[in-house]
Design a protein around this motif. Sequence first.
Motif, PDB file in Angstrom:
ATOM      1  N   ASN A   1      -4.544  13.549   5.734  1.00 30.42           N
ATOM      2  CA  ASN A   1      -5.303  14.615   5.067  1.00 30.42           C
ATOM      3  C   ASN A   1      -4.902  16.009   5.541  1.00 30.42           C
TER       4      ASN A   1
ATOM      5  N   SER B   1       6.420  10.929   1.463  1.00 34.06           N
ATOM      6  CA  SER B   1       5.128  10.703   0.825  1.00 34.06           C
ATOM      7  C   SER B   1       5.346   9.875  -0.433  1.00 34.06           C
TER       8      SER B   1
ATOM      9  N   ILE C   1      -6.588  11.407   9.393  1.00 38.08           N
ATOM     10  CA  ILE C   1      -6.025  10.305   8.618  1.00 38.08           C
ATOM     11  C   ILE C   1      -7.160   9.553   7.932  1.00 38.08           C
ATOM     12  N   ASN C   2      -7.046   9.367   6.634  1.00 39.85           N
ATOM     13  CA  ASN C   2      -8.066   8.685   5.835  1.00 39.85           C
ATOM     14  C   ASN C   2      -9.474   9.220   6.127  1.00 39.85           C
TER      15      ASN C   2
ATOM     16  N   TYR D   1       0.849  -1.188   0.000  1.00 43.88           N
ATOM     17  CA  TYR D   1       0.000   0.000   0.000  1.00 43.88           C
ATOM     18  C   TYR D   1       0.882   1.235   0.000  1.00 43.88           C
ATOM     19  N   LYS D   2       0.261   2.400  -0.218  1.00 44.56           N
ATOM     20  CA  LYS D   2       1.026   3.635  -0.368  1.00 44.56           C
ATOM     21  C   LYS D   2       0.656   4.642   0.725  1.00 44.56           C
ATOM     22  N   LEU D   3       1.662   5.337   1.226  1.00 42.35           N
ATOM     23  CA  LEU D   3       1.473   6.437   2.159  1.00 42.35           C
ATOM     24  C   LEU D   3       1.530   7.744   1.377  1.00 42.35           C
ATOM     25  N   THR D   4       0.541   8.605   1.620  1.00 41.06           N
ATOM     26  CA  THR D   4       0.479   9.884   0.907  1.00 41.06           C
ATOM     27  C   THR D   4       0.185  11.001   1.890  1.00 41.06           C
ATOM     28  N   TYR D   5       0.906  12.099   1.760  1.00 42.71           N
ATOM     29  CA  TYR D   5       0.627  13.286   2.564  1.00 42.71           C
ATOM     30  C   TYR D   5       1.252  14.492   1.877  1.00 42.71           C
ATOM     31  N   SER D   6       0.827  15.681   2.374  1.00 43.09           N
ATOM     32  CA  SER D   6       1.432  16.937   1.920  1.00 43.09           C
ATOM     33  C   SER D   6       1.664  17.807   3.141  1.00 43.09           C
TER      34      SER D   6
ATOM     35  N   ASP E   1      -4.429   1.942   1.653  1.00 44.38           N
ATOM     36  CA  ASP E   1      -3.562   3.103   1.490  1.00 44.38           C
ATOM     37  C   ASP E   1      -3.824   4.065   2.640  1.00 44.38           C
TER      38      ASP E   1
ATOM     39  N   VAL F   1      -3.619   7.968   3.923  1.00 47.97           N
ATOM     40  CA  VAL F   1      -3.536   9.366   3.499  1.00 47.97           C
ATOM     41  C   VAL F   1      -3.621  10.252   4.736  1.00 47.97           C
TER      42      VAL F   1
END
Length: 803
Positions: A522, A418, A455-456, A399-404, A518, A520
């Motif tokens: 947020n 990220s 988160i998510n 799975y992928k971790l995504t953030y900004s 995944d 995220v």
Amino acid sequence: MKKAKSLQRFWAFLLVFVLVATTLGNDSMTVTAAEVESATEISSEPASDANEDKTEEVTSAASSDSSENEESSEVPEGTQTSETDEPEETTEAGGENTETESEITAVSTEDELETEETVTEDVTETSENEKKDTFMVSFDVSGEAVIKVNGEAVASAEAEKDSDLSFQVETGKGYRLKSVTADGADLESLDGSYILKNIQGDTTVSVETEQAAQRMLMRNILRANPEESVTVRISGADDNDGSFLLPVGEIKENAPSFAGYNFVEAKVDQDTIQYVGVYEDIVYYSVGESDAGTILENGREIVLFYESDSSNLNVTYITKVNDTPGSDGGSVTGPEKIKKDSDLTFRVEFNRGYVIDNVKVNGTIINGTKVTDYKWDYTVQKAAQDQEVTVTFKKVNSYKLTYSNNEIRQGNITSPNSGSSFGNGETLKLTLVSDSGHQDGEGTWTDWLLNQLQINGTFVNVPTSYTKGAQATTTLPSGTQVKIELTNVVSEKINTGSRTVDFNKYTYAITITNAYEDIVINSGNFKSNKRPEIIIKQLVGIANNQLYGYEGYTGKWVTGTINTVYKEDKDGNEFYFNILPGYDGNKIKLTGTGMNGISIEKGTYYRDGVTYNYRFKVGYSSETNKQIFLSIEKAGYSVKYDFNGGTGNITDSDTYTAFSGENNVIAITNRVPEKEGKVFDHWELAGTSKEYRQYDRFTISTGTIKYANAQNEFVFKAVWADAEDSNYANLQVKYYFEQENGSYKLDETVSYTVSALAEKNAIKLCTDKDAYPGYIYNSQKSKVIAFASNDKKRQRKLSITLI
């Protein structure tokens, strides 16, 4: 005795008359016989039917003898004898002895004496029958019953004129009396017996019975007799149609299978049923297992309906993981048969760590509609042939971790990057660090404190203190678990040129486990420790899950929900809210940092076109990061029975809620109050006109709590009726306890009254055999089934005996 002697002289005179009459010839004999018959009738009046029949037989015999004498050859005049002559015997041709007229009259003195004695006895018996005419009482029984007179079963009985006849009626198992009439007139029972009074003629007593309905839940019926069977009729299965012995229980589970046919439903007349049971040889049916059984009345039948396979389509389901058949990836649920040209709808649910690769029906890929993150629905319209559904799941290896960091104010995630990947179920660790100290517009240097992280799509809990080791945990709706821990607090100094400023920098470890999705990040937020803020952390029982509060920074009123932040105002921040139906406005709990001593006010408040019923105010202070934890307990509801002028001992100690599955169904008591001269008819819920009776159910919900009073009570008021105007009757239940001397004593304190359909129902008590410690239920002495009637002479009392 004098009368007997007088009759003897009469009969002696009659014999002399006959002797003289025989000298006149055969024609005179015929007349003499007629005279004898007439004399007999006169002497026997009044007589019973039996005596009349006896007299007729004697007369007939005399006439017969006369006829035979007439057929005999005439006797010459010289051979006729006087009454003093001895009898002679003559023999006709053929050797048969024939009595002549002279033989009838010529009897010996000894014979005459015997005849006189016999006649004397007969006349005496006839005289006694003159005093007691008897009549026949016949019993016509419809249904199952036995008639007993003096303890003996009879179909009819004799009774003397002007007398009374007492009899009892014992109904068959599962039956009760409906009526007892004599020549169309009702008879009343007295202590279990019926009396036919002052009998004046033949009488027909009609006894009608009917099956006795006992109010029992179907599950109790099935527990009592799980091995019984019921005769049903099969319909729609062509050659298989006819009678079938069906085991009791759920009908669809026990319905027979016939090749080429499918079971559709079971019905009694137009009512669809699902369960059938037998209790005391009576057949009951119901829709649900928890419903009361309905008796299958005479003339009605249970019919099982079938339909041909030719009008149905078969549906088969296959699941795979990649190309390998198996169910590790998930499941598919749907009907196994559908009607031709109808729609097929089925649901696919995949397990965590898998996704749906594709869904095919008869080899063609179709698209579905998302229901939740893990559930999808699929529909095939107007299926015309058998359907084969193949669902292929695919295992997700990473799975992928995504953030900004642009979405994280006054802080940054420093690792991992990220776009990083992590394995299926692998633990994921992130590091979140606050920014360095900051000088605000007022020249004040501040620390940055974490107060929000999403988160998510879910705002997760963050530590409420700012000391090392503080932590908070959250489980996401998907099952993924998130723990945030303050792992390090570093003091730093900044040289401003004119002075050195001290501040703290905070480091958090974010640990994510059980992740099969995944991740995220947020958003996130760090607030100034010098900027007083209020953050909403919990709302339970609040309408729309939101508060309406004053935001000090913008000077506006803002609708806030979980993790909404308000800047404190120096005049304090007001918040308004309403509560959800089913929650108790008297049990509101406000906690959290900075919430001590704050009270909730109740009233009517108007704010921007909306009416609110509750408010509170958070005063200004130097404390930072105030937190609002606002929760309301679910309201507890109770039941009250208003006897409306009657008396009784009926209570319900349960506490109910307005939420399904949380004790929100009231079972109406099976006990009823009593009132002199009246019959309890039903309960009526205050605020409604709906009738409730024993074992009825009332469901408390957000739509029905309006019927509760200010004390959260649902009040059921007794409605009374005159006996002749009510369809219901009361039955007393008496409790008897064995005493030391072996006798039984009634305890009025635990006795009560129940109600049932008058003339229709038999009540069966479900007793709690262990309700009285130290006593044992005595089934032989107890009477737990009784007939309900407003006629006290027909009532049978229920009794429970404990030893």
